[in-house]
Write a protein that holds these residues in place. Sequence first.
Motif, PDB file in Angstrom:
ATOM      1  N   GLY A  65      77.502 -38.361 -46.810  1.00 48.53           N
ATOM      2  CA  GLY A  65      77.982 -38.698 -48.139  1.00 48.53           C
ATOM      3  C   GLY A  65      77.472 -40.033 -48.631  1.00 48.53           C
ATOM      4  N   ALA A  66      76.269 -40.384 -48.211  1.00 43.54           N
ATOM      5  CA  ALA A  66      75.732 -41.707 -48.538  1.00 43.54           C
ATOM      6  C   ALA A  66      75.675 -41.953 -50.041  1.00 43.54           C
ATOM      7  CB  ALA A  66      74.338 -41.863 -47.931  1.00 43.54           C
ATOM      8  N   GLU A  67      75.376 -40.927 -50.821  1.00 45.93           N
ATOM      9  CA  GLU A  67      75.204 -41.118 -52.257  1.00 45.93           C
ATOM     10  C   GLU A  67      76.517 -41.158 -53.030  1.00 45.93           C
ATOM     11  OE1 GLU A  67      72.370 -38.390 -53.819  1.00 45.93           O
ATOM     12  OE2 GLU A  67      70.727 -39.165 -52.589  1.00 45.93           O
ATOM     13  N   GLU A  68      77.622 -40.998 -52.343  1.00 40.13           N
ATOM     14  CA  GLU A  68      78.919 -41.071 -53.007  1.00 40.13           C
ATOM     15  C   GLU A  68      79.330 -42.530 -53.197  1.00 40.13           C
ATOM     16  OE1 GLU A  68      81.684 -38.811 -50.740  1.00 40.13           O
ATOM     17  OE2 GLU A  68      80.561 -36.927 -50.948  1.00 40.13           O
ATOM     18  N   CYS A  69      79.998 -42.815 -54.304  1.00 36.28           N
ATOM     19  CA  CYS A  69      80.447 -44.174 -54.617  1.00 36.28           C
ATOM     20  C   CYS A  69      81.439 -44.674 -53.567  1.00 36.28           C
ATOM     21  CB  CYS A  69      81.095 -44.177 -56.004  1.00 36.28           C
ATOM     22  SG  CYS A  69      81.764 -45.773 -56.514  1.00 36.28           S
ATOM     23  N   CYS A  70      81.397 -45.968 -53.286  1.00 35.68           N
ATOM     24  CA  CYS A  70      82.324 -46.563 -52.321  1.00 35.68           C
ATOM     25  C   CYS A  70      83.690 -46.833 -52.941  1.00 35.68           C
ATOM     26  CB  CYS A  70      81.742 -47.854 -51.754  1.00 35.68           C
ATOM     27  SG  CYS A  70      81.705 -49.236 -52.932  1.00 35.68           S
ATOM     28  N   GLY A  71      83.774 -46.784 -54.283  1.00 35.84           N
ATOM     29  CA  GLY A  71      85.047 -46.989 -54.944  1.00 35.84           C
ATOM     30  C   GLY A  71      85.256 -48.371 -55.522  1.00 35.84           C
ATOM     31  N   PHE A  72      84.271 -49.256 -55.370  1.00 35.11           N
ATOM     32  CA  PHE A  72      84.460 -50.610 -55.894  1.00 35.11           C
ATOM     33  C   PHE A  72      84.298 -50.617 -57.413  1.00 35.11           C
ATOM     34  CE2 PHE A  72      82.716 -54.892 -56.916  1.00 35.11           C
ATOM     35  CZ  PHE A  72      83.913 -55.569 -56.780  1.00 35.11           C
ATOM     36  N   GLY A  73      83.079 -50.545 -57.893  1.00 33.24           N
ATOM     37  CA  GLY A  73      82.848 -50.444 -59.328  1.00 33.24           C
ATOM     38  C   GLY A  73      83.378 -51.621 -60.127  1.00 33.24           C
ATOM     39  N   GLY A  74      83.428 -52.810 -59.529  1.00 36.14           N
ATOM     40  CA  GLY A  74      83.892 -53.983 -60.267  1.00 36.14           C
ATOM     41  C   GLY A  74      85.333 -53.837 -60.711  1.00 36.14           C
ATOM     42  N   THR A  75      85.552 -53.824 -62.009  1.00 40.45           N
ATOM     43  CA  THR A  75      86.918 -53.727 -62.534  1.00 40.45           C
ATOM     44  C   THR A  75      87.533 -52.349 -62.306  1.00 40.45           C
ATOM     45  OG1 THR A  75      86.020 -53.191 -64.718  1.00 40.45           O
ATOM     46  CG2 THR A  75      86.546 -55.500 -64.283  1.00 40.45           C
ATOM     47  N   PHE A  76      86.730 -51.359 -61.928  1.00 38.40           N
ATOM     48  CA  PHE A  76      87.276 -50.037 -61.607  1.00 38.40           C
ATOM     49  C   PHE A  76      88.283 -50.148 -60.469  1.00 38.40           C
ATOM     50  CE2 PHE A  76      87.263 -46.244 -58.943  1.00 38.40           C
ATOM     51  CZ  PHE A  76      87.560 -45.244 -59.853  1.00 38.40           C
ATOM     52  N   ALA A  77      87.963 -50.962 -59.449  1.00 40.24           N
ATOM     53  CA  ALA A  77      88.850 -51.112 -58.307  1.00 40.24           C
ATOM     54  C   ALA A  77      90.167 -51.765 -58.696  1.00 40.24           C
ATOM     55  CB  ALA A  77      88.164 -51.941 -57.218  1.00 40.24           C
ATOM     56  N   VAL A  78      90.136 -52.589 -59.744  1.00 35.55           N
ATOM     57  CA  VAL A  78      91.345 -53.260 -60.219  1.00 35.55           C
ATOM     58  C   VAL A  78      92.182 -52.317 -61.080  1.00 35.55           C
ATOM     59  CG1 VAL A  78      92.235 -55.197 -61.559  1.00 35.55           C
ATOM     60  CG2 VAL A  78      90.207 -55.501 -60.123  1.00 35.55           C
ATOM     61  N   LYS A  79      91.516 -51.570 -61.949  1.00 32.06           N
ATOM     62  CA  LYS A  79      92.228 -50.697 -62.888  1.00 32.06           C
ATOM     63  C   LYS A  79      92.667 -49.379 -62.260  1.00 32.06           C
ATOM     64  CE  LYS A  79      89.812 -52.506 -66.955  1.00 32.06           C
ATOM     65  NZ  LYS A  79      88.917 -52.196 -68.093  1.00 32.06           N
ATOM     66  N   ASN A  80      91.963 -48.941 -61.224  1.00 29.85           N
ATOM     67  CA  ASN A  80      92.267 -47.653 -60.590  1.00 29.85           C
ATOM     68  C   ASN A  80      92.370 -47.840 -59.073  1.00 29.85           C
ATOM     69  OD1 ASN A  80      91.687 -45.664 -63.052  1.00 29.85           O
ATOM     70  ND2 ASN A  80      90.014 -47.149 -62.965  1.00 29.85           N
ATOM     71  N   PRO A  81      93.324 -48.626 -58.611  1.00 34.70           N
ATOM     72  CA  PRO A  81      93.361 -48.982 -57.189  1.00 34.70           C
ATOM     73  C   PRO A  81      93.553 -47.795 -56.253  1.00 34.70           C
ATOM     74  CG  PRO A  81      95.384 -49.679 -58.294  1.00 34.70           C
ATOM     75  CD  PRO A  81      94.417 -49.277 -59.361  1.00 34.70           C
ATOM     76  N   ASP A  82      94.365 -46.830 -56.635  1.00 36.20           N
ATOM     77  CA  ASP A  82      94.615 -45.703 -55.735  1.00 36.20           C
ATOM     78  C   ASP A  82      93.350 -44.876 -55.510  1.00 36.20           C
ATOM     79  OD1 ASP A  82      97.238 -46.493 -55.545  1.00 36.20           O
ATOM     80  OD2 ASP A  82      97.982 -45.067 -57.040  1.00 36.20           O
ATOM     81  N   VAL A  83      92.647 -44.608 -56.603  1.00 39.04           N
ATOM     82  CA  VAL A  83      91.398 -43.846 -56.485  1.00 39.04           C
ATOM     83  C   VAL A  83      90.363 -44.661 -55.712  1.00 39.04           C
ATOM     84  CG1 VAL A  83      89.529 -42.736 -57.758  1.00 39.04           C
ATOM     85  CG2 VAL A  83      91.862 -42.614 -58.626  1.00 39.04           C
ATOM     86  N   SER A  84      90.278 -45.946 -56.014  1.00 36.67           N
ATOM     87  CA  SER A  84      89.323 -46.828 -55.350  1.00 36.67           C
ATOM     88  C   SER A  84      89.554 -46.858 -53.846  1.00 36.67           C
ATOM     89  CB  SER A  84      89.428 -48.238 -55.927  1.00 36.67           C
ATOM     90  OG  SER A  84      88.618 -49.141 -55.213  1.00 36.67           O
ATOM     91  N   VAL A  85      90.805 -46.973 -53.441  1.00 37.33           N
ATOM     92  CA  VAL A  85      91.134 -47.014 -52.016  1.00 37.33           C
ATOM     93  C   VAL A  85      90.764 -45.700 -51.340  1.00 37.33           C
ATOM     94  CG1 VAL A  85      93.055 -47.054 -50.364  1.00 37.33           C
ATOM     95  CG2 VAL A  85      92.911 -48.784 -52.164  1.00 37.33           C
ATOM     96  N   ALA A  86      91.053 -44.589 -51.981  1.00 37.28           N
ATOM     97  CA  ALA A  86      90.726 -43.285 -51.395  1.00 37.28           C
ATOM     98  C   ALA A  86      89.217 -43.137 -51.197  1.00 37.28           C
ATOM     99  CB  ALA A  86      91.261 -42.165 -52.285  1.00 37.28           C
ATOM    100  N   MET A  87      88.447 -43.576 -52.183  1.00 36.24           N
ATOM    101  CA  MET A  87      86.990 -43.490 -52.074  1.00 36.24           C
ATOM    102  C   MET A  87      86.477 -44.410 -50.973  1.00 36.24           C
ATOM    103  SD  MET A  87      86.195 -43.434 -56.157  1.00 36.24           S
ATOM    104  CE  MET A  87      84.429 -43.210 -56.074  1.00 36.24           C
ATOM    105  N   GLY A  88      87.044 -45.614 -50.896  1.00 35.37           N
ATOM    106  CA  GLY A  88      86.630 -46.548 -49.856  1.00 35.37           C
ATOM    107  C   GLY A  88      86.950 -46.040 -48.464  1.00 35.37           C
ATOM    108  N   GLU A  89      88.112 -45.428 -48.313  1.00 38.37           N
ATOM    109  CA  GLU A  89      88.488 -44.891 -47.004  1.00 38.37           C
ATOM    110  C   GLU A  89      87.554 -43.765 -46.572  1.00 38.37           C
ATOM    111  OE1 GLU A  89      92.566 -43.869 -47.602  1.00 38.37           O
ATOM    112  OE2 GLU A  89      93.296 -45.842 -46.944  1.00 38.37           O
ATOM    113  N   ASP A  90      87.139 -42.934 -47.525  1.00 42.30           N
ATOM    114  CA  ASP A  90      86.172 -41.873 -47.207  1.00 42.30           C
ATOM    115  C   ASP A  90      84.863 -42.471 -46.716  1.00 42.30           C
ATOM    116  OD1 ASP A  90      87.891 -39.824 -47.834  1.00 42.30           O
ATOM    117  OD2 ASP A  90      87.038 -39.448 -49.824  1.00 42.30           O
TER     118      ASP A  90
END
Length: 265
Positions: free
Chosen positions: A173-198
Amino acid sequence: MRVALFVTCVNDLLYPDTGRAVVTLLERLGVEVGFPPAQSCCGQPQFNTGYRHETEPLVRRYAAAFEDYDYVVAPSGSCAAMVRDNYPRIAERAAAEGRDEGLAAAAASSVPKTYELTEFLVDVLGVTDVGAYFPHTVTYHPSCHGLRMLGLGERPRRLLEAVAGLELRELEGAEECCGFGGTFAVKNPDVSVAMGEDKIRHALDTGAQVLCGADNSCLMHLDGFLRRQDAPLRSVHLAEILASTREEPYRPARPFAPVETGKIR
């Protein structure tokens, strides 16, 4: 050839070793590197948060800071993409509103000479073997801006594959986003964390000692997961790997874990 380092905010404030590694690497390849002190933020945080007008002075500042250089090299795909992809958009919108204020000229001068580090090495200097030595197992995460906006493709991998002693392990899954996305991680923390954990789960499955990337913003996000888990994986910017040699090897702040075998490669 006049080359400047655009160190970027994240590296300047949190990862200065990455900036030093870029200079070490380029000077080893015969490039004299300048560092104009007038450089500042590229404006990406403001622009991504919707403050386009507040970004405009930074477009002009960037152009003025680097006006005496033929090339501007950044160890960050996201910041390079901000200049190359968004500066023209900002200038176009300002012109449509009848207030260009030098933005078109600033964007026109900045875009063609701004390069992310790996594309400068491969496309401008024409090298993939930079004389690096890094005797560790590595897995590579391609960040979204470099992958999708700059189209870096295989350039980072080609550079890593040419490093003596380095074993590159495939990341699922190398091409999948890590979930950071700058302010994305701040505005969407639950989604960001799930993506980072993957992403971290796949990285740990490789059994590699090092998680490598070309954007410290993404590595900062992922390193938070690794530290909280006390995981045996260390994050290292690509520039620091490429700057490492037998004579001057990379020295991690924390020792690397022993090599694990029998993992996904």
